[in-house]
Scaffold this active site. Structure first.
Site, short mmCIF file in Angstrom:
data_model
loop_
_atom_site.label_atom_id
_atom_site.label_comp_id
_atom_site.label_asym_id
_atom_site.label_seq_id
_atom_site.Cartn_x
_atom_site.Cartn_y
_atom_site.Cartn_z
N ALA A 117 106.04 -11.80 94.79
CA ALA A 117 106.85 -10.94 93.92
C ALA A 117 108.11 -10.44 94.61
O ALA A 117 109.07 -10.08 93.93
CB ALA A 117 106.02 -9.74 93.46
N GLY A 146 111.32 -10.91 92.33
CA GLY A 146 112.42 -9.95 92.31
C GLY A 146 113.15 -10.00 93.63
O GLY A 146 112.56 -10.35 94.67
N ASN A 299 112.78 -4.98 98.52
CA ASN A 299 112.58 -5.56 97.19
C ASN A 299 113.05 -4.56 96.13
O ASN A 299 113.44 -3.44 96.45
CB ASN A 299 111.11 -5.92 97.00
CG ASN A 299 110.24 -4.69 96.84
OD1 ASN A 299 110.41 -3.69 97.55
ND2 ASN A 299 109.29 -4.75 95.93
N CYS A 301 111.84 -2.41 93.99
CA CYS A 301 111.31 -1.04 93.87
C CYS A 301 111.23 -0.28 95.18
O CYS A 301 110.76 0.87 95.23
CB CYS A 301 109.93 -1.09 93.22
SG CYS A 301 110.02 -1.59 91.49
N GLY A 302 111.69 -0.90 96.25
CA GLY A 302 111.88 -0.19 97.50
C GLY A 302 110.71 -0.12 98.45
O GLY A 302 110.85 0.41 99.55
N GLU A 303 109.54 -0.67 98.05
CA GLU A 303 108.36 -0.50 98.90
C GLU A 303 108.19 -1.61 99.92
O GLU A 303 107.31 -1.52 100.77
CB GLU A 303 107.10 -0.41 98.03
CG GLU A 303 106.58 -1.74 97.50
CD GLU A 303 107.28 -2.19 96.23
OE1 GLU A 303 106.86 -3.22 95.65
OE2 GLU A 303 108.25 -1.53 95.83
N PRO A 451 104.35 -0.33 92.99
CA PRO A 451 104.05 0.04 91.60
C PRO A 451 103.15 -1.04 90.99
O PRO A 451 103.24 -2.21 91.35
CB PRO A 451 105.43 0.05 90.93
CG PRO A 451 106.27 -0.84 91.77
CD PRO A 451 105.75 -0.73 93.17
N GLY A 453 102.51 -1.55 87.42
CA GLY A 453 102.60 -1.36 85.98
C GLY A 453 101.70 -2.26 85.17
O GLY A 453 100.84 -1.79 84.41
N ILE A 455 99.47 -4.81 86.31
CA ILE A 455 98.10 -5.09 86.76
C ILE A 455 97.21 -3.86 86.63
O ILE A 455 95.99 -3.99 86.50
CB ILE A 455 98.07 -5.65 88.20
CG1 ILE A 455 98.60 -4.64 89.22
CG2 ILE A 455 98.83 -6.96 88.28
CD1 ILE A 455 98.37 -5.08 90.66
#
Length: 786
Positions: A117, A146, A299, A301-303, A451, A453, A455
């Site tokens: 991802a 992403g 990535n 979302c920043g994680e 995150p 969302g 899954i």
């Protein structure tokens, strides 16, 4: 704990304990997965294999077996029992104890075979590098991933370009190229691309970057983050200036007040939720392979901090299932079950690397060298409910550290075991593990809080480590005369039943507000436990993120939700606290901020005493000529008539195919205002640009174009008219099948609290901001980040 409260957990405990007793490591002993109606809908939309005609070709069980058997195929490299491991992986997913990231569920066992991802692509200061990155981005988005980028190496706007003897347009102009490319690439028919843009705070164009998304029409496919250096943050604390450096020359070109720039970041984040902060030096301190490269970006979302050309595959353990009855009868964390799941999940994620098909050879090389994986968590809020622990409590913070420490320890032990079995990651020599004389690891990183969302909907649990969004909400059943159906968090419903305060009236009242915080009919101890995101102070949001970050290799994706009346100082305090507590980045979202356009009004400035110039419309001519175009909308056919005089378009009339109603009156109002603007010399393309992109809860398609609303239809009709004249194939349009997408049982509303962000393009429900991403608050499965 009272007997009544304990009985809430009886069915859960009994079911889980008996299930564990029945488990045997045999291939034929496969669990039948049970999914909620919401989860089944998401599976059908996004994950189950379809034919070319759109027919679903597999069941949920077959999907899970497709994934498990594909991933377990890697075991043959080390003479492992692929059949047994396939069964282990399948049962772990079927029981919803663990689920991998969306691309793995979508693509495992298929020709595409791209299972990761998260990607970061490099961008150097050349046209060749920039447009190679655009091409590579399209390939990654098409495969379901992403992308993150650092634009920090691109020379600033108005800088000298030696090859052309001209001047540079700067990094922000090139971001729009990536944004447009993303808009045109639909990921596998089910996911639209998501991007992260990072710009170092010492780049000369940083002030423009900070405010660029205050124009809500720009860079809608990007999250933005400032690469905040320690030097900058220290200068903020000391009230000093800091230097801006031209990346082309490496020379200082200016200095700015650090406090002034920090205030601009705070202002923009308060106004629009962006940019976020990435503490880039903190990320590089934890970079396990500094000899291979420097971390510049994350990535979307920043994680997941990554090196250039690096990718990572993620997965999450469902904490809501990790509960058992203790010896004293009280609920407690099921540590043995959690350990077993973590160990199997790490093996699963390492196997994914072996069977993955990466879209670029450069990605394959660095992934195989570092073998990063990111095991995370979901269902944390549900776990707290089951343990009767408030999210905003010291006890919850202690539990967060205890759980993440345990997960990290068992994940690293498993990676060490795999290194003995399969070898350490190839870049181990020179890594932090090597220089610090730590045991060899199979994977350079093992933990990430992402995150979850989509899954988490499949797993039937709360998202990531976030608190719940609302305890109850209302759906409108459009198939049954518009009846309203109230849905409630299951754990709250159980407690309400057991404690005898459940009533339809109460649930309706909670659905209106989302929270039970101020409701005296709910017992005080229950109100204390069942808190929602906006019942929690910003400091507890940050402290919870920091608690998980303490034991997470990569980073933690979490949104600090602020009420609409939060001040800029509240935002500044969140940023400072996040850095102080060791977070690697932080994102805030203030209620309703994305729905407001930030305006810079000059009327309050000293010396501006002149009356504003008022423009009147030219008279409507007696004779006009025009055409009528039929546009299909989610509310029915809209007939748009565009009339012209000698100066061009002068007026628009619109009529709904079905008379009356709100849609008809709104379209008439829009038509009148557009006509007024046309006769007031506003350029028609400017009007079309303003109308396009406005969305409502019903969508439609026409000639491959998505029609978001009546306003969007009028904007597109005006644009088509200006570009194509009055040519149109009405006969073909009339014979098209009706592909209008309408909201059915999933349309509805949530209370107008919390971080709502417009209408969901799948089901028409409200959107929410959470963990750095936009997703459907009604959990229909739509997510901008997967």
């Amino acid at each position: 704990m009272s007997g009544a409260k304990l009985s809430l957990f009886e069915d859960f405990f009994n079911t889980e304990e008996k299930k564990e007793e029945r488990e045997q490591p045999l291939v034929e002993n496969l669990v039948t997965p049970l999914f909620t109606p919401n989860a089944e809908m998401v599976l059908g939309k996004r994950y189950l294999t379809r034919s070319g005609d759109g027919e679903i070709l597999e069941t949920p069980s077959e999907m899970l077996w497709r994934v498990a058997s594909c991933v377990a195929g890697a075991e043959s490299e080390w003479d492992g029992d692929t059949g047994q491991w396939a069964a282990v992986f399948y049962n772990m997913m079927a029981r919803k104890e663990f689920l991998p990231n969306s691309p793995t569920l979508m693509n495992a066992g298929k020709e595409l075979g791209q299972l990761s991802a998260c990607f970061v692509l490099p961008i150097e200061d050349s046209m060749e590098s920039i447009f190679n990155a655009v091409k590579n981005t399209a390939l990654i988005h098409k495969s379901g991933g992403g992308t993150g980028f650092s634009f920090s190496k691109i020379r600033p706007a108005n800088d000298y370009v030696h090859s052309t003897k001209g001047i540079s347009s700067g990094p922000i102009s090139f971001m729009t190229v990536f944004d447009h490319a993303t808009e045109t690439v639909k990921q596998g028919g089910v996911r639209r691309g998501a991007n992260m843009a990072v710009l170092r705070v010492d780049h000369p164009d940083i002030e423009q970057f900070i405010t660029v998304k205050q124009d809500m029409g720009l860079l809608n496919n990007f999250n933005l983050s400032i690469g905040a250096t320690d030097a900058f943050m220290n200068a903020v604390d000391r009230g000093e200036d800091f230097s801006l450096v031209n990346p082309r020359t490496g020379e200082k070109v200016d200095s700015l007040s650090a406090k002034s720039v920090f205030s601009k970041i705070v202002d923009s984040a308060w106004a629009s939720g962006e940019p976020g902060l990435i503490f880039i030096d903190k990320m590089n301190e934890a970079n396990p392979t500094p000899h291979i490269g420097e971390i510049e970006a994350t990535n979307p979302c920043g994680e997941q901090p990554l090196l250039p050309f690096e990718a990572c595959n993620l997965g999450s353990v469902n904490l809501s299932l990790m509960v058992r009855r203790g010896a004293n009868g009280y609920p407690e964390v099921a540590w043995k079950r959690l350990e077993k799941t973590v160990r199997n999940a790490v093996r699963f994620l390492d196997d994914v690397i072996e069977v993955n098909k990466y879209p670029l050879p450069e990605i394959d090389e660095i992934v195989m060298g570092n073998r990063k994986i990111g095991l995370g968590l979901m269902g944390f809020a549900d776990l707290l409910f089951r343990l009767s622990i408030p999210y905003n409590s010291e006890k919850a913070l202690v539990l967060a550290e205890e759980i993440m420490s345990f997960v990290a320890d068992k994940a690293r032990q498993t990676s060490t075991d795999l290194a003995r079995e399969r070898g350490a990651f190839p870049n181990f020599k020179g890594s932090l593990f090597d220089t610090r004389n730590l045991p060899a690891m199979r994977n350079a990183t093992v933990t990430t809080i992402a995150p979850t969302g989509s899954i988490s909907i499949l797993a039937g649990c709360s998202s990531g480590i976030e608190p719940v969004f609302a305890l109850a909400y209302t759906r409108k059943n459009l198939l049954d005369d518009g009846d309203e159906l109230h849905e409630v968090v299951p754990e709250f419903a159980k407690v309400a039943m057991e404690r005898h305060f459940h009533s339809a009236e109460l649930i309706a009242k909670i659905a209106e507000k989302g929270s039970c915080k101020d409701m005296e009919e709910v017992p005080e101890d229950v109100r204390g436990v069942f808190v929602t995101s906006h019942d929690i102070s910003p400091s507890y949001h940050v402290r919870m993120q920091a608690a998980f970050q303490k034991y997470t290799d990569n980073a933690v994706s979490k949104t600090v939700n602020l009420p609409s009346d939060a001040t800029r100082e509240d935002v500044a305090q969140v940023f400072r606290l996040a850095r102080q507590l060791g977070c690697k980045g932080v994102t805030v979202y203030r209620d309703g901020s994305r729905d407001k356009q930030v305006l810079n009004l000059n009327s309050d400035k000293p010396g501006t005493t002149e009356e504003p110039v008022r423009i009147g419309p030219r008279p409507r001519p007696e004779l006009t000529r025009g055409v009528t175009r039929r546009v299909r909308t989610g509310c029915g056919n809209l007939y748009v008539t565009i009339n012209e005089d000698e100066h061009g378009p002068v007026e628009i009339f619109s009529q709904m195919g079905k008379a009356g109603g709100c849609a008809a009156s709104q379209s008439e109002a829009i038509s009148r205002m557009v006509s007024l603007a046309l006769r007031s010399h506003v350029h028609p393309l400017e009007i079309a640009s303003e109308l396009k992109g406005i969305s409502c809860h019903r969508l439609a398609w026409q000639n491959g174009t998505r029609i978001l609303s009546c306003a969007d239809a009028m904007g597109k009709a005006l644009e088509w008219h200006l570009k194509n004249g009055d040519t149109d194939n009405d006969e073909r349009l009339e014979n098209e099948p009706d592909t209008t997408i309408v909201a059915k049982e999933n349309s509805g509303s949530l209370p107008l609290i919390n971080n709502l962000a417009g209408a969901c393009p799948f089901c028409g429900g409200p959107l929410k901001y959470e963990s750095g991403c936009v997703s459907c608050a009604l959990e229909c499965g739509y997510s901008e980040c997967g």
